[in-house]
Design a protein around this motif. Structure first.
Motif, short mmCIF file in Angstrom:
data_model
loop_
_atom_site.label_atom_id
_atom_site.label_comp_id
_atom_site.label_asym_id
_atom_site.label_seq_id
_atom_site.Cartn_x
_atom_site.Cartn_y
_atom_site.Cartn_z
N HIS A 161 0.82 -1.21 0.00
CA HIS A 161 0.00 0.00 0.00
C HIS A 161 0.86 1.27 0.00
O HIS A 161 0.40 2.33 -0.41
N GLU A 162 2.09 1.13 0.45
CA GLU A 162 2.97 2.29 0.59
C GLU A 162 3.20 3.01 -0.74
O GLU A 162 3.22 4.24 -0.80
N THR A 163 3.36 2.25 -1.83
CA THR A 163 3.59 2.89 -3.13
C THR A 163 2.42 3.78 -3.52
O THR A 163 2.61 4.91 -3.99
N ALA A 164 1.20 3.30 -3.33
CA ALA A 164 0.03 4.09 -3.70
C ALA A 164 -0.04 5.36 -2.86
O ALA A 164 -0.33 6.46 -3.39
N LEU A 165 0.21 5.25 -1.56
CA LEU A 165 0.15 6.43 -0.69
C LEU A 165 1.20 7.47 -1.08
O LEU A 165 0.90 8.67 -1.13
N LYS A 166 2.40 7.04 -1.37
CA LYS A 166 3.46 7.97 -1.75
C LYS A 166 3.16 8.62 -3.10
O LYS A 166 3.46 9.80 -3.32
N ALA A 167 2.56 7.85 -4.02
CA ALA A 167 2.18 8.41 -5.32
C ALA A 167 1.11 9.49 -5.14
O ALA A 167 1.18 10.57 -5.75
N LEU A 168 0.13 9.24 -4.29
CA LEU A 168 -0.95 10.20 -4.07
C LEU A 168 -0.44 11.47 -3.39
O LEU A 168 -0.94 12.57 -3.64
N ALA A 169 0.57 11.33 -2.54
CA ALA A 169 1.12 12.49 -1.84
C ALA A 169 1.77 13.48 -2.80
O ALA A 169 1.90 14.67 -2.48
N ASN A 170 2.17 13.00 -3.97
CA ASN A 170 2.83 13.87 -4.95
C ASN A 170 1.86 14.58 -5.89
O ASN A 170 2.27 15.39 -6.71
N LEU A 171 0.57 14.25 -5.77
CA LEU A 171 -0.43 14.89 -6.63
C LEU A 171 -0.83 16.24 -6.04
O LEU A 171 -1.06 16.37 -4.84
N GLU A 172 -0.96 17.22 -6.91
CA GLU A 172 -1.36 18.56 -6.47
C GLU A 172 -2.66 18.96 -7.16
O GLU A 172 -2.89 18.62 -8.32
N ASN A 173 -3.49 19.68 -6.43
CA ASN A 173 -4.73 20.23 -6.98
C ASN A 173 -5.64 19.17 -7.59
O ASN A 173 -6.25 19.39 -8.64
N GLN A 174 -5.68 18.01 -6.95
CA GLN A 174 -6.54 16.93 -7.44
C GLN A 174 -7.63 16.64 -6.41
O GLN A 174 -7.37 16.61 -5.20
N ASN A 175 -8.84 16.40 -6.91
CA ASN A 175 -9.99 16.17 -6.04
C ASN A 175 -10.26 14.68 -5.93
O ASN A 175 -10.94 14.09 -6.77
N PHE A 176 -9.71 14.02 -4.90
CA PHE A 176 -9.88 12.59 -4.76
C PHE A 176 -10.00 12.19 -3.29
O PHE A 176 -9.58 12.92 -2.39
N ILE A 177 -10.57 11.02 -3.08
CA ILE A 177 -10.56 10.33 -1.79
C ILE A 177 -10.07 8.91 -2.06
O ILE A 177 -10.48 8.27 -3.03
N TYR A 178 -9.18 8.42 -1.21
CA TYR A 178 -8.63 7.07 -1.36
C TYR A 178 -9.15 6.18 -0.24
O TYR A 178 -8.94 6.45 0.94
N LEU A 179 -9.87 5.12 -0.62
CA LEU A 179 -10.41 4.16 0.34
C LEU A 179 -9.56 2.89 0.35
O LEU A 179 -9.21 2.36 -0.71
N ILE A 180 -9.23 2.41 1.55
CA ILE A 180 -8.49 1.16 1.68
C ILE A 180 -9.30 0.22 2.56
O ILE A 180 -9.59 0.53 3.72
#
Length: 368
Positions: A210-229
């Motif tokens: 799961h760590e890869t997905a979290l780190k990838a999402l942390a690098n996104l800017e100005n994006q409207n998302f929610i991540y469910l695990i």
């Protein structure tokens, strides 16, 4: 009445992965017995029409308790006079095939739910598991593999017959025919309107990555998302703290174990699956069943399910930049999400449970 014995390491294998096989065996008139270590038993086992046999098997190939477990399993086989066995899991497969050889059972079927030796596996895995599986294949009448990489390797073994059966199947109707108000479900989950929902399903363990997905999402800017695990596991606290360190704790929801996975899939828009190791992942097939595009690791099993660039994207599991790039692409392109999802909803039909059960029916009829 003919009798067949299913063997595994833990009893949850029977209700999580063997229910379809048990239904096929019963329909063919077999009395179904199931041997495992039942220390993990719960009420879900009561839904299965099986006769239980406990033996003290351990997962570790180094546990001395498995010597006793082997003797116990031989006694079970001798006392019941089975017509066939169908074994699962690495240690279940080892002890069952040795015991079947010692007790003279004539029909031995073994399903490898993903060999522990595979492209990219550690040398220790190859040193421990490869020679054992190759040797015991000579005691195997039918060796079933659930992905193409394992199938190609198993063909070089000594089993009388090697068969490719793509997993345990997925109940596509269960996911397609769910009566649910998508917007109401999203509101129940606390998701604001016009928010893109990313979803992962899997244990909180290192293998699921799961760590890869979290780190990838942390690098996104100005994006409207929610991540469910969805899932539990030993790394849950670590991953929760990681979201705080990365500054995305308000965008990530840890939902724990859920009984409403079909509804959550329908409420989502993109499925993320950066796992390091799989056999043939059921959660990916479930996401495909509701028409979600997939961004996942380019590993055994995943590559059987997904064509890169068609139903989603396949990436190195540690390619954080790659995950970030393709997540951003799908976040910003609703039509692309829909077109990839439509392809997946059609592609997954070949993995439907009805298809798999028919393949297993044929195997049982031809080999018992």
């Amino acid at each position: 009445m003919k009798k067949i014995l299913i063997v595994s390491t833990v009893s949850r294998q029977f209700y999580l992965f063997e229910q379809g096989n048990i239904e096929v065996m019963k329909s063919l008139g077999y009395e179904v017995h199931a041997a495992a270590n039942y220390s993990d038993a719960n009420e879900r086992l009561d839904t299965l029409d099986i006769i239980r046999h406990h033996f003290d098997i351990e997962r570790s190939p180094f546990s001395l308790k498995n010597i006793r477990a082997y003797k116990q399993l031989k006694e079970i086989m001798k006392s019941e006079n089975f017509d066939a066995i169908h074994c699962h899991s690495p240690m279940g497969g080892v002890l069952a095939r040795l015991a079947a050889k010692a007790t003279g059972i004539s029909s031995v079927i073994y399903t490898a739910h993903g060999f522990h030796f595979y492209k990219g596996a550690s040398k220790i895995n190859w040193l421990i598991y490869y020679p054992v599986e190759k040797l015991l294949s000579s005691y195997t009448d039918v060796l079933i593999t659930i992905n193409k990489e394992d199938y190609e390797r198993a063909k070089k073994f000594k089993a009388k017959r090697v068969v490719y059966v793509p997993g345990i199947g997925v109940d596509t109707n269960k996911f397609r025919n769910v009566s649910i108000d998508r917007e109401a479900k999203r509101e129940q989950l606390g998701i604001p309107k016009n928010t893109v929902v990313l979803l992962s399903i899997g244990e909180m363990i290192k293998r699921k990555n799961h760590e890869t997905a979290l780190k990838a999402l942390a690098n996104l800017e100005n994006q409207n998302f929610i991540y469910l695990i969805c899932g539990r596991g030993q790394l849950e606290d670590y991953l929760m703290n990681l979201t705080k360190t990365l500054g995305i704790e308000n965008r990530v929801r840890f939902l724990g174990y859920r009984n409403d996975i079909p509804e959550i899939c329908i409420a989502s828009d993109v499925f993320l699956f950066p796992s390091f190791q799989e056999g043939l992942p059921v959660s990916v097939m479930e996401a495909m069943s509701v028409g979600l595009p997939i961004i996942c690791s380019e590993i055994r099993g995943n590559i059987d399910l997904l064509d890169n660039g068609e139903g989603g994207y396949l990436l190195n599991p540690i390619d954080i930049d790659g995950f970030q790039f393709y997540i951003k692409r799908l976040l910003e392109n609703n039509e692309l999400r829909k077109s990839m999802g439509r392809r997946n909803s059609e592609e997954v039909l070949k993995y439907d449970k009805k298809v798999i059960k028919e393949k297993m029916r044929k195997i049982y009829c031809e080999n018992i």
